[in-house]
Design an enzyme around this catalytic site. Structure first.
Site, PDB file in Angstrom:
ATOM      1  N   TYR A   1      73.672  11.016 -38.279  1.00 20.91           N
ATOM      2  CA  TYR A   1      72.368  10.365 -38.459  1.00 20.91           C
ATOM      3  C   TYR A   1      71.238  11.106 -37.747  1.00 20.91           C
ATOM      4  O   TYR A   1      70.098  10.677 -37.793  1.00 20.91           O
ATOM      5  CB  TYR A   1      72.412   8.899 -37.990  1.00 20.91           C
ATOM      6  CG  TYR A   1      73.018   8.702 -36.623  1.00 20.91           C
ATOM      7  CD1 TYR A   1      72.296   8.954 -35.474  1.00 20.91           C
ATOM      8  CD2 TYR A   1      74.334   8.260 -36.494  1.00 20.91           C
ATOM      9  CE1 TYR A   1      72.852   8.796 -34.231  1.00 20.91           C
ATOM     10  CE2 TYR A   1      74.912   8.080 -35.245  1.00 20.91           C
ATOM     11  CZ  TYR A   1      74.169   8.356 -34.115  1.00 20.91           C
ATOM     12  OH  TYR A   1      74.744   8.199 -32.890  1.00 20.91           O
ATOM     13  N   LYS A   2      71.554  12.228 -37.061  1.00 20.20           N
ATOM     14  CA  LYS A   2      70.513  13.008 -36.398  1.00 20.20           C
ATOM     15  C   LYS A   2      69.980  14.032 -37.406  1.00 20.20           C
ATOM     16  O   LYS A   2      69.299  13.668 -38.351  1.00 20.20           O
ATOM     17  CB  LYS A   2      71.074  13.613 -35.115  1.00 20.20           C
ATOM     18  CG  LYS A   2      71.400  12.512 -34.090  1.00 20.20           C
ATOM     19  CD  LYS A   2      72.167  12.966 -32.869  1.00 20.20           C
ATOM     20  CE  LYS A   2      72.398  11.768 -31.938  1.00 20.20           C
ATOM     21  NZ  LYS A   2      73.446  12.010 -30.955  1.00 20.20           N
TER      22      LYS A   2
ATOM     23  N   PHE B   1      76.438  13.296 -22.393  1.00 20.23           N
ATOM     24  CA  PHE B   1      75.908  12.124 -23.099  1.00 20.23           C
ATOM     25  C   PHE B   1      76.699  10.879 -22.659  1.00 20.23           C
ATOM     26  O   PHE B   1      77.920  10.932 -22.549  1.00 20.23           O
ATOM     27  CB  PHE B   1      76.063  12.353 -24.609  1.00 20.23           C
ATOM     28  CG  PHE B   1      75.350  11.357 -25.465  1.00 20.23           C
ATOM     29  CD1 PHE B   1      74.023  11.545 -25.820  1.00 20.23           C
ATOM     30  CD2 PHE B   1      76.002  10.224 -25.917  1.00 20.23           C
ATOM     31  CE1 PHE B   1      73.362  10.626 -26.617  1.00 20.23           C
ATOM     32  CE2 PHE B   1      75.341   9.301 -26.718  1.00 20.23           C
ATOM     33  CZ  PHE B   1      74.016   9.497 -27.068  1.00 20.23           C
TER      34      PHE B   1
ATOM     35  N   ARG C   1      61.456  13.960 -24.696  1.00 17.38           N
ATOM     36  CA  ARG C   1      62.158  14.803 -25.669  1.00 17.38           C
ATOM     37  C   ARG C   1      61.337  14.899 -26.947  1.00 17.38           C
ATOM     38  O   ARG C   1      60.822  13.888 -27.448  1.00 17.38           O
ATOM     39  CB  ARG C   1      63.526  14.220 -26.019  1.00 17.38           C
ATOM     40  CG  ARG C   1      64.566  14.381 -24.951  1.00 17.38           C
ATOM     41  CD  ARG C   1      65.958  14.107 -25.513  1.00 17.38           C
ATOM     42  NE  ARG C   1      66.028  12.884 -26.308  1.00 17.38           N
ATOM     43  CZ  ARG C   1      67.103  12.486 -26.958  1.00 17.38           C
ATOM     44  NH1 ARG C   1      68.208  13.211 -26.950  1.00 17.38           N
ATOM     45  NH2 ARG C   1      67.097  11.355 -27.653  1.00 17.38           N
TER      46      ARG C   1
ATOM     47  N   ASP D   1      81.821  18.200 -28.695  1.00 16.22           N
ATOM     48  CA  ASP D   1      80.943  17.221 -29.334  1.00 16.22           C
ATOM     49  C   ASP D   1      79.741  18.001 -29.869  1.00 16.22           C
ATOM     50  O   ASP D   1      78.952  18.547 -29.084  1.00 16.22           O
ATOM     51  CB  ASP D   1      80.513  16.154 -28.323  1.00 16.22           C
ATOM     52  CG  ASP D   1      79.753  15.021 -28.996  1.00 16.22           C
ATOM     53  OD1 ASP D   1      79.118  15.260 -30.049  1.00 16.22           O
ATOM     54  OD2 ASP D   1      79.774  13.900 -28.457  1.00 16.22           O
TER      55      ASP D   1
HETATM   56  C1  LIG Z   1      74.239  10.958 -30.611  1.00 17.21           C
HETATM   57  C2  LIG Z   1      75.448  11.286 -29.804  1.00 17.21           C
HETATM   58  C3  LIG Z   1      76.541  10.416 -29.766  1.00 17.21           C
HETATM   59  C4  LIG Z   1      76.492   9.125 -30.543  1.00 17.21           C
HETATM   60  O1  LIG Z   1      77.648   8.350 -30.497  1.00 17.21           O
HETATM   61  P1  LIG Z   1      77.745   7.095 -31.487  1.00 17.21           P
HETATM   62  O2  LIG Z   1      79.122   6.622 -31.348  1.00 17.21           O
HETATM   63  O3  LIG Z   1      77.374   7.567 -32.851  1.00 17.21           O
HETATM   64  O4  LIG Z   1      76.739   6.083 -31.045  1.00 17.21           O
HETATM   65  C5  LIG Z   1      77.635  10.787 -28.997  1.00 17.21           C
HETATM   66  N1  LIG Z   1      77.647  11.955 -28.293  1.00 17.21           N
HETATM   67  C6  LIG Z   1      76.594  12.809 -28.310  1.00 17.21           C
HETATM   68  C7  LIG Z   1      76.655  14.084 -27.538  1.00 17.21           C
HETATM   69  C8  LIG Z   1      75.464  12.501 -29.056  1.00 17.21           C
HETATM   70  O5  LIG Z   1      74.425  13.339 -29.077  1.00 17.21           O
END
Ligand SMILES: *Cc1c(COP(=O)(O)O)cnc(C)c1O
Length: 403
Positions: free
Chosen positions: A227-228, A125, A376, A202
């Site tokens: 928030y997911k 990511f 997705r 993560d």
């Molecule tokens: C959604 C997500 C993030 C989000 O990072 P934010 O700091 O909340 O914007 C980070 N890493 C992964 C793997 C994600 O899926």
């Protein structure tokens, strides 16, 4: 694949189907398949936020800090119990995932002085990659980028091949944001420990959809967002997990007053809390914490294992429909076919994916595009029905078939 009527009957017979009534749903014939990006709002969260704003912010005002101050760890403990497989005292809800990655990477590097390398995935990511790059640049470290298979994701063998005594830590996603592949957390963590490095996971794309077992898998450190699949709303605080045995020895780089022992002693020098609270920085987002807690309550009442069963059925249905209708039209299933290796969403790949996503949106199906060629789709177990999966794929089929 079963008929639409048969799927409707399955929806009607599934006791989990009524959970969707607890959410603010799409109107008309819109189908929302983006629960892995921003989960829908639980109805109870609106009441909880309104109540907290009126009573606590409105009336208690500064007195409310007497109980607000415990929220990051109290909500962290519930998160640990309901979704992360973490015993109390190891999870903290604060800051965002990006900031938490920065804190954990620096803490891991400081705990392995002299080691000059980090292992991560070139397909990770973006924010994770950028923060790794930034930390590596600041400390003049080497990043050993893995180049895993696009659907399978990184394996323990690939990690072991690049790992040696110069590696301080390894950071990987448990569920991949594009392919949805679930990594072998135990085998990879073992490969990391074999060279004396720290394993950072993560779990942003897993938490709330795929059961996570941080304690059982000997994970050192973890981060994720809320928030997911946890449905806590935009900008809701993220979390860190720090294995208890490591807490007293790890120092995070942002020496804020909320991590300070006896915060209101306001002592002359930074002297961090001995436990996970040393990973706090400044004033936490209290309304955001209420939303995390309420999102957790809704999922916890349903049970993560039951939600996982339903999620697996929904993504398997999506893959089966894609095979029947979309593969003949030139699509490739970009996610693992083995149910046990696939997270809560599915990627369908086709060269014209960037153009398809907005046109599908016009037909009432909300998805997103991920470089280079993925559409997705996330049928969130909490509020997506089998019939919606059927209808969404039928609309995509008709869109493509009509040219
Ligand atoms: C959604 C997500 C993030 C989000 O990072 P934010 O700091 O909340 O914007 C980070 N890493 C992964 C793997 C994600 O899926």
């Amino acid at each position: 694949v079963e008929s639409r009527d048969a799927l409707a009957a399955r929806d009607a017979a599934d006791p989990l189907s009524s959970l969707r009534d607890e959410f603010v749903l799409a109107t008309g014939d819109e189908i929302y398949l983006m629960g892995n990006s921003l989960g829908r709002m639980p109805r109870a969260s609106l009441d909880r936020l309104t109540g907290a704003a009126k009573e606590e912010w409105g009336h208690e005002v500064v007195d409310a800090w007497a109980h607000w101050v415990d929220l990051p760890t109290a909500v962290g403990d519930r998160l640990g119990e309901i979704t992360l497989g973490a015993a109390p005292g190891q999870v903290l809800v604060a800051d965002n995932t990006s900031v938490n990655i920065y804190k954990l990477l620096n803490a891991a590097l400081a705990a392995r002085p002299g080691r000059r390398a980090i292992i991560a995935s070139a397909d990770e990511f973006p924010t994770d990659r950028y923060i790794i790059e930034g930390v590596a640049a600041a400390h003049d470290l080497e990043v050993r980028w893995l180049t895993p298979h696009a659907i399978v994701g990184p394996t323990a063998a690939e990690v072991a091949e690049r790992a040696d005594a110069d590696v301080a830590c390894v950071l990987l996603s448990y569920v991949h944001f594009r392919s949805s592949a679930i990594a072998d957390m135990q085998a990879i963590t073992d490969a990391v420990h074999a060279v004396g490095a720290l394993a950072i996971w993560d779990v942003s794309h897993a938490v709330g959809a795929v059961p996570v077992a941080l304690d059982a898998h000997d994970v050192d450190l973890a981060v994720g967002c809320t928030y997911k699949y946890l449905n806590a709303g935009p900008g809701a605080p993220a979390f860190v997990y720090v294995r208890r045995a490591l807490q007293a020895d790890l120092t995070q780089p942002i020496w804020g007053w909320f991590g300070q022992r006896a915060q209101f002693g306001m002592g002359p020098r930074y002297d961090p809390e001995p436990d996970v609270r040393r990973f706090l920085t400044g004033t936490p987002s209290i309304l955001g914490l209420h939303a995390v807690d309420e999102g957790l309550r809704v999922l916890g009442a349903a049970g993560i294992d039951r939600l996982r069963v339903r999620s697996t059925e929904l993504t398997a249905l999506l893959v089966a429909l894609a095979d029947e209708w979309l593969v003949p039209l030139g699509f490739l299933v970009g996610s693992p076919r083995d149910d046990s290796q696939r997270g809560g969403h599915v990627s369908l790949r086709r060269d014209d994916a960037p153009a398809l996503v907005p046109r599908l949106r016009e037909r009432g199906v909300v998805t997103d595009f991920r470089e280079p060629d993925s559409v997705r789709m996330c049928p969130a177990a909490a509020y997506t029905s089998r019939v919606e999966v059927y209808d969404a794929l039928a609309r995509l089929r008709d869109l493509v078939a009509s040219g």
